[in-house]
Design an enzyme around this catalytic site. Structure first.
Site, PDB file in Angstrom:
ATOM      1  N   GLY A  55     -25.611   3.491  63.978  1.00  0.00           N
ATOM      2  CA  GLY A  55     -25.231   2.191  64.531  1.00  0.00           C
ATOM      3  C   GLY A  55     -25.306   2.290  66.041  1.00  0.00           C
ATOM      4  O   GLY A  55     -25.297   3.394  66.589  1.00  0.00           O
ATOM      5  N   CYS A  82     -25.907  10.114  62.602  1.00  0.00           N
ATOM      6  CA  CYS A  82     -25.869   9.595  63.964  1.00  0.00           C
ATOM      7  C   CYS A  82     -24.499   8.969  64.274  1.00  0.00           C
ATOM      8  O   CYS A  82     -23.505   9.679  64.293  1.00  0.00           O
ATOM      9  CB  CYS A  82     -27.031   8.629  64.186  1.00  0.00           C
ATOM     10  SG  CYS A  82     -27.312   8.301  65.931  1.00  0.00           S
ATOM     11  N   TYR A  83     -24.426   7.666  64.468  1.00  0.00           N
ATOM     12  CA  TYR A  83     -23.103   7.057  64.724  1.00  0.00           C
ATOM     13  C   TYR A  83     -22.151   7.406  63.581  1.00  0.00           C
ATOM     14  O   TYR A  83     -20.960   7.666  63.811  1.00  0.00           O
ATOM     15  CB  TYR A  83     -23.231   5.529  64.854  1.00  0.00           C
ATOM     16  CG  TYR A  83     -21.884   4.842  64.989  1.00  0.00           C
ATOM     17  CD1 TYR A  83     -21.228   4.814  66.217  1.00  0.00           C
ATOM     18  CD2 TYR A  83     -21.265   4.253  63.888  1.00  0.00           C
ATOM     19  CE1 TYR A  83     -19.980   4.212  66.342  1.00  0.00           C
ATOM     20  CE2 TYR A  83     -20.019   3.644  64.010  1.00  0.00           C
ATOM     21  CZ  TYR A  83     -19.384   3.626  65.235  1.00  0.00           C
ATOM     22  OH  TYR A  83     -18.150   3.040  65.358  1.00  0.00           O
ATOM     23  N   HIS A 169     -31.687  11.977  62.587  1.00  0.00           N
ATOM     24  CA  HIS A 169     -31.971  11.034  61.497  1.00  0.00           C
ATOM     25  C   HIS A 169     -32.817  11.682  60.392  1.00  0.00           C
ATOM     26  O   HIS A 169     -34.033  11.730  60.504  1.00  0.00           O
ATOM     27  CB  HIS A 169     -32.702   9.808  62.056  1.00  0.00           C
ATOM     28  CG  HIS A 169     -31.819   8.940  62.888  1.00  0.00           C
ATOM     29  ND1 HIS A 169     -31.032   7.944  62.342  1.00  0.00           N
ATOM     30  CD2 HIS A 169     -31.563   8.935  64.209  1.00  0.00           C
ATOM     31  CE1 HIS A 169     -30.345   7.352  63.293  1.00  0.00           C
ATOM     32  NE2 HIS A 169     -30.639   7.932  64.445  1.00  0.00           N
ATOM     33  N   GLU A 171     -33.520  10.459  57.623  1.00  0.00           N
ATOM     34  CA  GLU A 171     -34.232   9.444  56.835  1.00  0.00           C
ATOM     35  C   GLU A 171     -35.610   9.099  57.387  1.00  0.00           C
ATOM     36  O   GLU A 171     -36.424   8.508  56.687  1.00  0.00           O
ATOM     37  CB  GLU A 171     -33.376   8.166  56.724  1.00  0.00           C
ATOM     38  CG  GLU A 171     -33.220   7.354  58.001  1.00  0.00           C
ATOM     39  CD  GLU A 171     -32.112   7.855  58.930  1.00  0.00           C
ATOM     40  OE1 GLU A 171     -31.727   9.034  58.832  1.00  0.00           O
ATOM     41  OE2 GLU A 171     -31.641   7.066  59.765  1.00  0.00           O
ATOM     42  N   ASP A 227     -43.683 -11.523  45.908  1.00  0.00           N
ATOM     43  CA  ASP A 227     -42.218 -11.534  45.910  1.00  0.00           C
ATOM     44  C   ASP A 227     -41.625 -12.651  45.056  1.00  0.00           C
ATOM     45  O   ASP A 227     -40.746 -12.404  44.227  1.00  0.00           O
ATOM     46  CB  ASP A 227     -41.688 -11.646  47.350  1.00  0.00           C
ATOM     47  CG  ASP A 227     -42.247 -10.549  48.232  1.00  0.00           C
ATOM     48  OD1 ASP A 227     -42.751  -9.563  47.674  1.00  0.00           O
ATOM     49  OD2 ASP A 227     -42.190 -10.692  49.462  1.00  0.00           O
ATOM     50  N   LYS A 367     -41.377  -3.332  49.378  1.00  0.00           N
ATOM     51  CA  LYS A 367     -42.545  -3.932  48.725  1.00  0.00           C
ATOM     52  C   LYS A 367     -43.057  -3.110  47.535  1.00  0.00           C
ATOM     53  O   LYS A 367     -43.328  -3.665  46.475  1.00  0.00           O
ATOM     54  CB  LYS A 367     -43.663  -4.100  49.756  1.00  0.00           C
ATOM     55  CG  LYS A 367     -44.745  -5.054  49.332  1.00  0.00           C
ATOM     56  CD  LYS A 367     -44.274  -6.471  49.526  1.00  0.00           C
ATOM     57  CE  LYS A 367     -45.346  -7.492  49.270  1.00  0.00           C
ATOM     58  NZ  LYS A 367     -44.882  -8.826  49.718  1.00  0.00           N
TER      59      LYS A 367
END
Ligand code: XMP
Length: 511
Positions: A55, A82-83, A169, A171, A227, A367
């Site tokens: 964040g 992180c945050y 991070h 991710e 979608d 997606k």
């Protein structure tokens, strides 16, 4: 479904990626804004683990997002990122310091210690950092398990409680062993087994909506795009005929596309499906209009108007359904991600139809996950892997004024081009390919006669995100075949050119 990870959202920009990385490991992840869930909810839901996201805030800032410290004592493993790591340290009594003078951004070497989180991660690897504050002192009972040049506490843990924090991070793909670290947290720390499948998502979501939407009339604007089609199929599974799909055919779709959409949903699925053939109406509104933005505006407005008129005919509608997917959701950036803005393909939300609520069954999915759901629900491949198509349709591919004649020429030429690319097995080598009818005529010769007809451009682009794009190097023989067929089979097109402009400076579409 038993295994579930909570991604506690503190407003970071990679939150959706975190959930995606977890799901990639076949563990279901649910994202909840930090202020929309309590410790009690967490306990009663039975999460196997919690990930505190990053964040933009500083833990000492009064307005920064915080969470009930009791969460640390629930016996549920936590990974702070992180945050999220700073917050974890702060909540457990550690110290966080502002490091404005030496903030870290980008790739940096990570020196990792042996521990469950870093199983299989070499002593030195590369990680991605993006922070200003850092944990300067770990809380009592915690140990430092990784450092970087500028960060004395790049990772820390209290193994006995299953609490871990990483300043970097894991991710993002730039973190070399990020996937392994997330895997270790899920499987070694949380004890997950990885049993989640897309079928579970389908079943669970269908069950949820069956309950939630019991006896309600749900309206969905079906565009025939991936979608909205997948959202329709999923909701149909949940509520059957209580789902009403309205398909506004503005006549600006590609050749035979309207029929294909109708056959799929009405014919094969047997859905409650209303097709509105509004070509004449759109074309008359567009008559004489040449300015691209004006064309778009007219189409957007008209689309909403037609949709509203149809909806009114249906009587009371309780719920509006939308095919919003995760990347469409724009976070507020304040960690208060409940305030979201939806993306709409054409125009905006109808204002005249009143409904109690909106459902977005695909709002957690990316997606490729949406496509997987579509295939599992039995939608045809041609629909699930359909290339992106602009909301205003062929209106932005027929340059200048749109007339029935020009529209037809574009549709025929586009169909031939697509057929040739597909015959050559090249659909997978380009991300979007189509024909554009220029608003200019040129001279040609056919047999012994002079011809005078339109110029058609073929366009194919290669891109990851459509923000930038390269023109695709399609083989000459494929282009030649398409060009020959277009000029031979379509009366009115005398010249075919290939667009060799990238984006930037050009855009993908011509208008
Ligand atoms: P541009 O032309 O902006 O296109 O480089 C990037 C991507 O967006 C699609 N596109 C649209 N999609 N409504 C849409 O839903 C629109 O008005 C629109 N305009 C462009 C385009 O096809 C390409 O994939």
């Amino acid at each position: 479904m038993n295994e579930k990870i909570l991604v506690l959202d503190f407003g970071g920009q990679y939150n959706q990626l975190i959930a995606r990385r977890v799901r990639e490991q076949r563990v279901y992840a649910e994202i909840k804004p930090y202020n929309k869930i309590t410790c009690e909810d967490i306990k009663s839901t039975g999460y196997k683990g919690i990930i505190f996201t990053g964040g933009p805030n500083s833990v000492y800032d009064e307005k920064s997002p915080h969470f009930d410290p009791k969460v640390l004592d629930l016996g549920i493993p936590i990974l702070g990122i992180c945050y999220g790591a700073q917050l974890l340290a702060f909540m457990a009594g550690g110290e966080v310091t502002g490091a404005a003078h030496k903030s870290e951004y980008g790739n940096t070497a990570l020196y990792a210690e042996d521990c469950a989180l870093f199983e299989g991660v070499p002593k030195t690897s590369s990680c991605f950092m993006s922070h200003t504050d850092y944990v300067s002192e770990v809380p009592q009972g915690f140990t430092v398990i990784a450092t970087t040049k500028n960060c004395p506490v790049a990772a820390f843990m209290d193994e006995s409680k299953g609490l871990y924090g990483v300043q970097f991070h894991p991710e993002v793909t730039h973190t070399e062993y990020g996937k392994a670290i997330i895997h270790n947290f899920l499987f070694r720390v949380c004890g997950c087994v990885g049993e989640w499948k897309m079928e579970d998502f389908i079943e669970r979501t269908a069950e949820q909506y069956k309950e939630e939407l019991k006896g309600k009339k749900v309206l969905l604007a079906l565009s025939g795009g991936v979608d909205s089609s997948v959202a329709a199929a999923l909701l149909y599974k949940a509520i059957g005929d209580n789902l009403i799909c309205v398909f506004v055919d503005h006549g600006l779709l590609r050749k035979d596309e309207g029929d294909f959409v109708e056959n799929t949903f009405k014919g094969e699925f047997g859905m409650n499906f209303v097709r509105v053939n509004a070509e004449e109406r759109f074309l008359s509104k567009l008559a004489g209009i040449t300015e691209p933005e004006q064309k778009r505006k007219i189409i957007g407005e008209e689309f909403i108007r037609v949709f509203e008129e149809e909806a009114k005919k249906l009587g009371k509608i309780d719920v509006l359904a939308q095919g919003t997917i995760y990347p469409d959701i724009i976070e507020s950036g304040k960690g208060d991600s409940a305030v979201i803005k939806s993306h709409h393909n054409v125009g905006g939300l109808p204002e005249v139809i009143s409904f109690e609520s909106i459902v977005e069954p695909l709002s957690d999915l990316f997606k490729d996950e949406v496509r997987e759901v579509g295939l599992k629900l039995g939608l045809p491949k041609a629909l699930v892997f359909r290339q992106p198509f602009p909301g205003p349709g062929l209106a932005v591919r027929v340059i200048g004024e749109i007339t029935k004649e020009k529209l037809k020429l574009n549709k025929e030429a586009d169909a031939i081009f697509r057929e040739e690319v597909e015959k050559a097995g090249l659909e997978g080598s380009t991300n979007q390919f189509f024909a554009v009818l220029a608003d200019m005529k040129s001279v040609g010769v056919m047999g012994d006669a002079r011809t005078y007809g339109y110029t058609l451009a073929l366009r194919a682009v290669t891109t990851d995100d459509f923000m930038t794009a390269e023109w695709t190097r399609l083989p000459y023989d494929v282009l030649e075949k398409a060009s020959n067929r277009i000029t031979n089979e379509i009366k009115g097109i005398t010249r075919v050119v290939y667009d060799i402009t990238s984006k930037p400076p050009a855009t993908v579409e011509w208008e």
